[in-house]
Scaffold this motif. Structure first.
Motif: not given
Ligand code: NAP
Ligand code: MG
Length: 402
Positions: A43-48, A56-58, A73-75, A92-97
């Motif tokens: 879930l690092g930002l470059p891979h998102r 993130t959804r997966a 932790a993620t950006i 979107l915020s990964p935690n929110g998703t």
């Protein structure tokens, strides 16, 4: 012989300094002892960005499927991150998703260690905050009324019925606000709280303002009572734990006078405010864990702090940083212990306990990261600030001793 288990844990790698710590923790403290079996999501930002956030959804789906996850932790991108990482969108915020996909509640609890005393010294056991993360003032509709006006709540049902209730007849400029919540969301919140209470054998306290808000807040009180009576009362009695409702002001006063050791369930706004108060009183965000629990009992563990950007920039310049890995280690032990419970694997739960104990023992002996030094006070022990790497080595040594 390394400890094994059957069902994979969902592993979600993240960003910046915590990404670096993540690999160090696995290397030094986990992989020598446990044959890690994980389903890995970067879930690092470059891979998102590369996957248009599909990853993130997966990952969220994987937590639903496998039931236990651990996340770094993620950006959460803002405008500055969009240019720093050359993003095509403000993802979107990964935690929110993940929270939305699991319909879950976040439980935050401090990691307590001898030598670090909370600002409220009677709090000898952790207070776990459960904040309802849906609706109320966070999904409101507001109008600034600029002159005398009749203001009302207006409901049009799907079947054509209507209902109207006056708010106020304003005789001059003013402000109005409409808020809502959903029975289904409150019910999920209640179930997550009661499940987590069963899992951790702690009482649940819930407070709202039902004396003033006789329909809105009262609905929260009623749904909690319904869910508790129908699904949890007997199980709670078997474990000797209980559920108590009280007025929110009364609840706050009782929490301050308490010794800790319970789950404090709070409405969205109360949880926002009180979690900062409780976290501060316990000392450090770097010693706070966080677990997302779905109403059907899926668990995702993480640290409550962010990616510690300032330390990462120093790391990139080649400096050794003294970044506290404890909350991230406890995210791992939380996930491993949970997997131990779901598979009846005593060796795995015992390892999680041992690793947590090793972290606390290292600190109790005076070895810690820089953030803890000013908080630490113990007779005959001098606190020594070490780098993250040295700190992990000290924990490994304690683990070997155990
Ligand atoms: P942060 O990463 O929590 O760090 C803020 C400051 O708190 C740090 O600069 C550091 O202070 C101290 N700190 C936090 N964790 C620490 C640790 N483990 N060890 C030592 N010191 C620690 O918050 P932020 O700087 O506001 O946010 C950075 C990024 O994290 C943002 O991109 C944000 O989106 C993201 N974030 C992610 C999550 C999550 O994934 N759950 C949560 C919050 C924020 P000093 O610099 O004074 O040493
Ligand atoms: Mg807040």
């Amino acid at each position: 012989m390394k400890i094994t288990y059957k069902t994979p844990i969902v592993e979600m790698q993240g960003d910046e300094m915590t990404r670096i710590l993540w690999d160090m923790i696995k290397d030094v403290l986990i992989e020598p002892y446990v044959a890690l079996n994980t389903e890995f999501y970067d879930l690092g930002l470059p891979h998102r960005e590369e996957t248009a956030d599909e990853v993130t959804r997966a990952a969220a789906d994987a937590v639903k499927r496998l039931g236990v996850g651990v996340k770094c932790a993620t950006i959460t991108p803002n405008a500055a991150r969009v240019s720093e990482y050359g993003l095509s969108q403000m993802w979107l915020s990964p935690n929110g998703t993940i929270r939305a996909a699991l319909d879950g509640t976040v439980f935050r609890a401090p990691i307590m260690v001898k030598g670090i005393t909370p600002y409220i010294p009677s709090w000898t056991k952790p207070i776990t905050i459960a904040r309802h993360a849906y609706g109320d003032v966070y999904k409101n509709s507001e109008i600034r009324v600029d002159g005398a006006a009749e203001c009302a709540l207006d409901v049009k049902y799907a079947d054509g019925r209507t209902e109207r209730k006056p708010i106020i007849t304003l005789d001059g400029a003013g402000i109005i606000q409409g808020v809502h919540n959903k029975d289904a969301s409150i019910r999920s919140f209640a179930r997550s709280c009661f499940n987590y209470a069963l899992d951790t054998k702690q009482n649940v306290w819930f407070g709202a303002k039902d004396t003033i808000s006789k329909i809105y807040d009262h609905r929260f009180k009623d749904i909690f009572a319904e869910v508790y009576d129908a699904e949890y009362k007997t199980k709670f009695a078997e474990l000797g734990i209980n559920y108590e409702y009280s007025l929110i002001d009364d609840s706050v006063a009782r929490v301050v006078r308490s010794g800790g050791g319970f789950i404090w369930a709070l409405k969205n706004y109360d949880g926002d405010v009180m979690s900062d108060m409780v976290a501060t009183a316990f000392g450090s965000l770097a010693m706070m864990t966080s677990v997302l629990v779905s109403p059907d009992g899926k668990y995702e563990y993480e640290a409550a702090h962010g990616t510690v950007t300032r330390h990462y920039y120093r790391h990139l310049k080649g400096e050794e940083t003294s970044t506290n890995p404890v909350a991230t280690i406890f995210a791992w032990t939380g996930a491993l212990r949970r997997r131990g419970v779901t598979e009846g694997n005593a060796a795995l739960t015992a390892f999680a306990d041992r690793l947590e104990r090793a972290c606390l023992t290292a600190i109790e002996r005076g070895v810690m990261t820089g953030d803890l030094v000013p908080l630490f006070k113990a007779d005959g022990v001098t606190a020594r600030s070490v780098s993250s790497r040295e700190f992990l080595k000290a924990i490994a040594a304690e683990l070997e001793n155990a």
